[in-house]
Design a protein around this motif. Structure first.
Motif, PDB file in Angstrom:
ATOM      1  N   ALA A  24      35.873  -6.827 -11.541  1.00 45.77           N
ATOM      2  CA  ALA A  24      36.789  -5.874 -12.185  1.00 45.77           C
ATOM      3  C   ALA A  24      37.773  -5.301 -11.178  1.00 45.77           C
ATOM      4  CB  ALA A  24      35.992  -4.754 -12.849  1.00 45.77           C
ATOM      5  N   TRP A  25      37.281  -4.998  -9.978  1.00 48.04           N
ATOM      6  CA  TRP A  25      38.194  -4.485  -8.950  1.00 48.04           C
ATOM      7  C   TRP A  25      39.229  -5.535  -8.574  1.00 48.04           C
ATOM      8  CZ3 TRP A  25      33.488  -2.589  -5.658  1.00 48.04           C
ATOM      9  CH2 TRP A  25      32.968  -1.415  -6.239  1.00 48.04           C
ATOM     10  N   SER A  26      38.828  -6.775  -8.501  1.00 48.16           N
ATOM     11  CA  SER A  26      39.771  -7.844  -8.176  1.00 48.16           C
ATOM     12  C   SER A  26      40.847  -7.963  -9.238  1.00 48.16           C
ATOM     13  CB  SER A  26      39.014  -9.169  -8.027  1.00 48.16           C
ATOM     14  OG  SER A  26      39.902 -10.240  -7.786  1.00 48.16           O
ATOM     15  N   VAL A  27      40.421  -7.877 -10.514  1.00 46.71           N
ATOM     16  CA  VAL A  27      41.400  -7.951 -11.608  1.00 46.71           C
ATOM     17  C   VAL A  27      42.351  -6.772 -11.548  1.00 46.71           C
ATOM     18  CG1 VAL A  27      41.662  -7.853 -14.115  1.00 46.71           C
ATOM     19  CG2 VAL A  27      39.912  -9.323 -13.108  1.00 46.71           C
ATOM     20  N   GLU A  28      41.813  -5.565 -11.314  1.00 47.48           N
ATOM     21  CA  GLU A  28      42.661  -4.372 -11.266  1.00 47.48           C
ATOM     22  C   GLU A  28      43.677  -4.455 -10.135  1.00 47.48           C
ATOM     23  OE1 GLU A  28      39.826  -1.291 -10.951  1.00 47.48           O
ATOM     24  OE2 GLU A  28      39.185  -1.398 -13.047  1.00 47.48           O
ATOM     25  N   LYS A  29      43.264  -4.973  -9.000  1.00 44.11           N
ATOM     26  CA  LYS A  29      44.208  -5.136  -7.891  1.00 44.11           C
ATOM     27  C   LYS A  29      45.305  -6.121  -8.256  1.00 44.11           C
ATOM     28  CE  LYS A  29      45.720  -4.546  -3.738  1.00 44.11           C
ATOM     29  NZ  LYS A  29      46.339  -3.259  -3.361  1.00 44.11           N
ATOM     30  N   HIS A  30      44.943  -7.185  -8.951  1.00 42.99           N
ATOM     31  CA  HIS A  30      45.941  -8.177  -9.360  1.00 42.99           C
ATOM     32  C   HIS A  30      46.912  -7.591 -10.382  1.00 42.99           C
ATOM     33  CE1 HIS A  30      47.713 -12.003 -10.482  1.00 42.99           C
ATOM     34  NE2 HIS A  30      47.371 -11.798 -11.738  1.00 42.99           N
ATOM     35  N   LEU A  31      46.420  -6.711 -11.253  1.00 47.68           N
ATOM     36  CA  LEU A  31      47.278  -6.133 -12.298  1.00 47.68           C
ATOM     37  C   LEU A  31      48.364  -5.235 -11.719  1.00 47.68           C
ATOM     38  CD1 LEU A  31      44.678  -5.212 -15.063  1.00 47.68           C
ATOM     39  CD2 LEU A  31      46.060  -7.265 -14.860  1.00 47.68           C
ATOM     40  N   GLU A  32      48.157  -4.720 -10.501  1.00 39.12           N
ATOM     41  CA  GLU A  32      49.172  -3.863  -9.886  1.00 39.12           C
ATOM     42  C   GLU A  32      50.482  -4.604  -9.651  1.00 39.12           C
ATOM     43  OE1 GLU A  32      47.594  -2.229  -6.346  1.00 39.12           O
ATOM     44  OE2 GLU A  32      46.037  -1.032  -7.342  1.00 39.12           O
ATOM     45  N   SER A  33      50.414  -5.918  -9.467  1.00 42.03           N
ATOM     46  CA  SER A  33      51.625  -6.674  -9.138  1.00 42.03           C
ATOM     47  C   SER A  33      51.920  -7.790 -10.123  1.00 42.03           C
ATOM     48  CB  SER A  33      51.484  -7.279  -7.728  1.00 42.03           C
ATOM     49  OG  SER A  33      50.330  -8.093  -7.646  1.00 42.03           O
ATOM     50  N   CYS A  34      51.189  -7.878 -11.225  1.00 39.06           N
ATOM     51  CA  CYS A  34      51.404  -8.955 -12.197  1.00 39.06           C
ATOM     52  C   CYS A  34      51.582  -8.346 -13.576  1.00 39.06           C
ATOM     53  CB  CYS A  34      50.243  -9.947 -12.177  1.00 39.06           C
ATOM     54  SG  CYS A  34      50.480 -11.343 -13.305  1.00 39.06           S
ATOM     55  N   GLY A  35      52.814  -8.303 -14.040  1.00 43.48           N
ATOM     56  CA  GLY A  35      53.077  -7.737 -15.357  1.00 43.48           C
ATOM     57  C   GLY A  35      52.548  -8.594 -16.487  1.00 43.48           C
ATOM     58  N   GLY A  36      52.540  -9.921 -16.305  1.00 43.17           N
ATOM     59  CA  GLY A  36      52.045 -10.798 -17.362  1.00 43.17           C
ATOM     60  C   GLY A  36      50.573 -10.593 -17.642  1.00 43.17           C
ATOM     61  N   CYS A  37      49.767 -10.549 -16.590  1.00 42.12           N
ATOM     62  CA  CYS A  37      48.332 -10.312 -16.775  1.00 42.12           C
ATOM     63  C   CYS A  37      48.071  -8.901 -17.291  1.00 42.12           C
ATOM     64  CB  CYS A  37      47.590 -10.555 -15.467  1.00 42.12           C
ATOM     65  SG  CYS A  37      47.495 -12.295 -14.986  1.00 42.12           S
ATOM     66  N   ALA A  38      48.870  -7.941 -16.854  1.00 41.70           N
ATOM     67  CA  ALA A  38      48.705  -6.574 -17.348  1.00 41.70           C
ATOM     68  C   ALA A  38      48.953  -6.506 -18.849  1.00 41.70           C
ATOM     69  CB  ALA A  38      49.643  -5.631 -16.604  1.00 41.70           C
ATOM     70  N   ALA A  39      49.958  -7.246 -19.313  1.00 45.12           N
ATOM     71  CA  ALA A  39      50.239  -7.271 -20.756  1.00 45.12           C
ATOM     72  C   ALA A  39      49.094  -7.924 -21.519  1.00 45.12           C
ATOM     73  CB  ALA A  39      51.551  -8.011 -21.009  1.00 45.12           C
TER      74      ALA A  39
END
Length: 335
Positions: A24-39
């Protein structure tokens, strides 16, 4: 940023709260710089029980006054979340629900406490709070002593020219004026200037947007005051009162562009100190005629179409560099 993106399985498990904490922490870190995955994560969350609660909160907030609605929505959300959250789902970052199957849900005391807290803390904002929020967003420099210092510089130039018969008032003002907005930028962003910097940096408006908003507030204060003061003092062989505007804008943009590499304090020290050295060093080494030498030096740096064109080109180049490196400001001054 790498080419890795969260898989559909990771997104689904993250939204449901069943993903292990390290993942989960890895995903959250990735979401900081990836708008597509955040959406994708946002869409997945809306399809869970939590999404229904969030939709209820949103409708309650949009359908009523902000202060009153948040209290009602908060109680409703906690009440609904207590009945909809499955045992074993993550209830917060790093936390797991430990209630045994069949155990009574603590919705009533939690909801009552939430409603009591909301009634005290989420009251409708008082009159004038919008102006206070705008002033707060404008940055620490505009709220602090910096505007007083700008006014002091402008008044000092006028008083020296009008009452002390100082012939070098305008050349000196034109030499100092480009550094004033740079100092305002240095006092507007970063943990050294803003006690709430960590909170502001975590908002959706953080990054380059917040930097430019506070820079615009600094320029809106300094440009009119210093330019008006320039018109009120004799020229004494110096360029026009507005000759410093393009250089001031270019140096401010240069400070912002350099801040993406070294931080705001170092960037403003380099640009502001470099300008003062370039303008004042030849004057300090001259033998006598300091006022005339200062006017000549300021005219060489600010006067004429060639100098102004060079400053305009420098401003455009710095603005392009800012746009190209806008992602660097998302992590600026966070350490």
């Amino acid at each position: 940023m790498t080419g890795w993106h969260a898989s559909d399985d990771l997104v689904t498990r993250y939204a449901s709260g069943s993903l292990p904490e390290p993942d989960a922490w890895s995903v959250e870190k990735h979401l900081e710089s990836c708008g597509g995955c955040a959406a994708r994560v946002s869409l997945a969350v809306r399809q869970t029980a939590a999404g229904v609660v969030l939709a209820d909160v949103r409708e309650a907030v949009l359908g009523a006054g902000l202060g009153t609605a948040l209290g009602t929505a908060l109680g409703t959300a906690l009440e609904a979340g207590a009945t909809r959250t499955a045992p074993g789902a993550r209830t917060g970052r790093g936390a797991r629900a430990s209630a045994a199957p069949g155990a009574p849900a603590p919705s009533t005391p939690v909801t009552s406490r939430a409603r009591l807290w909301a009634s005290r803390r989420l009251a409708p904002p008082p009159a004038g709070s919008r102006a206070a929020r705008v002033l707060w967003a404008a940055g620490p420099a505009v709220r602090g002593a910096w505007p007083v210092a700008v006014l002091g510089v402008a008044l000092a130039a006028v008083l020296l020219a009008r009452f002390a018969d100082f012939a070098g008032a305008r050349p000196l003002l034109l030499a100092v004026a480009p550094v004033v907005p740079i100092a305002g930028v240095a006092l507007s962003y970063g943990a050294h200037a803003d006690p709430l910097h960590e909170i502001a940096a975590a908002t959706p408006s953080a990054g380059l947007r917040l930097v430019l908003t506070r820079t615009a507030a600094v320029l809106a204060v300094s440009l009119p005051l210093l330019t008006l003061a320039g018109f009120l003092v004799p020229s004494s062989g110096a360029p026009g009162a507005a000759a410093w505007l393009l250089p001031g804008l270019a140096l401010t943009l240069a400070s912002l562009a350099l801040a993406g590499y070294v931080g705001f304090r170092a960037a403003t020290a380099v640009t502001g100190g470099g300008w003062l050295c370039a303008v004042l060093s030849p004057v300090l080494t001259a033998d006598g005629r300091l006022t005339a030498r200062l006017a000549e030096q300021v005219s060489a740096c600010l006067g004429g179409a060639t100098a102004q064109g060079g400053w305009a080109a420098a401003a455009v180049l710095c603005a392009a560099l800012l746009a190209a490196r806008r992602s660097a400001y998302d992590r600026l001054e966070r350490r």
